[in-house]
Design an enzyme around this catalytic site. Structure first.
Site, PDB file in Angstrom:
ATOM      1  CE  LYS A  54      -3.852  -2.435   2.116  1.00  0.00           C
ATOM      2  NZ  LYS A  54      -4.627  -2.797   3.296  1.00  0.00           N
ATOM      3  CD  GLN A  98      -3.691  -4.361   6.481  1.00  0.00           C
ATOM      4  OE1 GLN A  98      -3.805  -3.312   5.848  1.00  0.00           O
ATOM      5  NE2 GLN A  98      -4.048  -5.519   5.961  1.00  0.00           N
ATOM      6  CG  ASP A 121      -9.890  -0.027   4.898  1.00  0.00           C
ATOM      7  OD1 ASP A 121      -9.654  -0.518   3.784  1.00  0.00           O
ATOM      8  OD2 ASP A 121      -9.174  -0.208   5.903  1.00  0.00           O
TER       9      ASP A 121
END
Ligand code: GUN
Length: 285
Positions: A54, A98, A121
């Site tokens: 990422k 995460q 997200d």
């Protein structure tokens, strides 16, 4: 007959090139550099690889990133404080925590604490709710990437039978809604589904978001179906395989995504897309 292999890597590369140009424009015309913060708690090997990928993709697209690492024994409050600081930081437009988080950290509370305007997200209940209401704002990156792939292939979804295997907030549920909005007839299967094979065999579009290697076998696929494999599993010999038995499925499907090189790169491209959108929105653009 062998299926068309859907090249997620190439589709994602094109998207990232477009985003790079867009980011350059934002910098030159508006003085905005999109900023993404990635929070990683603990040492999970797979998470470390995802996070590294990422950061790398952001850097290449001109998006600034901040790498926040906490020890595996970090307290819930310590993680909350990091999120609160990032919420208040004007240079940060997107926040990604995460998953999975260690047991002592309450995942739901952490995700709920992220400012919905920075929730790249798409996991915050506000953004999940907006999607459910048909007013999507930030949509989860993996299902959004799957839709982009299907769109790129030029597949008309209207009236198609779509079957999703997996009911997670990250993939299954948002994927079902996105396919519904494209006028599919949608079925969500899960671990308690009675005859999984029968449902799968009915699918014109099959999205497999399962955590077990090769769980979807060739005989579960309708000839000519579009098969999207969201799973990623490491085998004993170290190679990566999906939730679909690719060698068998490729002989039956019409189109199929490989693992790796299918959905994975699309997820990252959509994270960049959401981060740029967050930066634009923060400036009222
Ligand atoms: N862990 C596995 N997939 C994801 C994802 O898309 N976002 C976050 N934050 N964590 C993940």
């Amino acid at each position: 007959m062998s299926a068309q292999i859907i090249d997620g890597k190439t589709i994602a590369k094109e998207l990232r090139a477009e985003l790079k140009t867009e980011v350059e424009g934002l910098k030159e015309e508006h003085g905005i550099t999109p900023g993404l913060a990635v929070v990683l708690v603990g040492e999970d090997a797979a998470s470390q690889v995802y996070v590294r990928n990422k950061h790398r993709a952001c850097k290449r697209a001109g998006i600034a990133t901040r790498d926040l690492r906490l020890e595996a024994d970090a307290t819930h409050e310590e993680v909350m404080n990091v999120v609160r600081e990032l919420n208040a930081d004007p240079d940060i437009h997107g926040i990604l925590v995460q998953l999975p988080l260690p047991d002592q950290v309450d995942e739901e509370e952490i995700l709920n604490a992220i400012d919905p305007n920075k929730d790249v997200d798409g996991f915050h209940p506000v953004n999940m709710g907006l999607l459910l209401a048909g007013q999507p704002s930030f949509v989860a990156c993996t299902p959004k990437g799957v839709m982009h792939m299907i769109d790129t292939l030029g597949i008309d979804l209207t009236g198609k039978e779509a079957v999703i295997v997996g009911r997670s907030n990250i993939v299954g549920k948002p994927q079902a809604l996105l396919l519904l909005y494209k006028h599919c007839t949608v079925t969500i299967c899960h671990s308690r589904t009675k005859d999984l094979a029968e449902h799968c065999r009915n699918a014109d579009v099959l999205v497999a978001a399962v955590g077990r290697a090769k769980m979807i076998t060739g005989d579960m696929i309708k000839p000519g179906a579009t098969v999207i494999d969201v799973g990623i599993n490491r085998t004993e010999d170290g190679s990566l395989v999906g939730g679909v038995d690719f060698a068998a499925a490729v002989e039956v499907a019409g189109e199929i995504t490989p693992v790796p090189g299918g959905v994975g790169p699309m997820t990252i491209a959509m994270l960049l897309r959401n981060t740029v959108d967050a930066a634009r929105a923060s400036a009222g653009l």
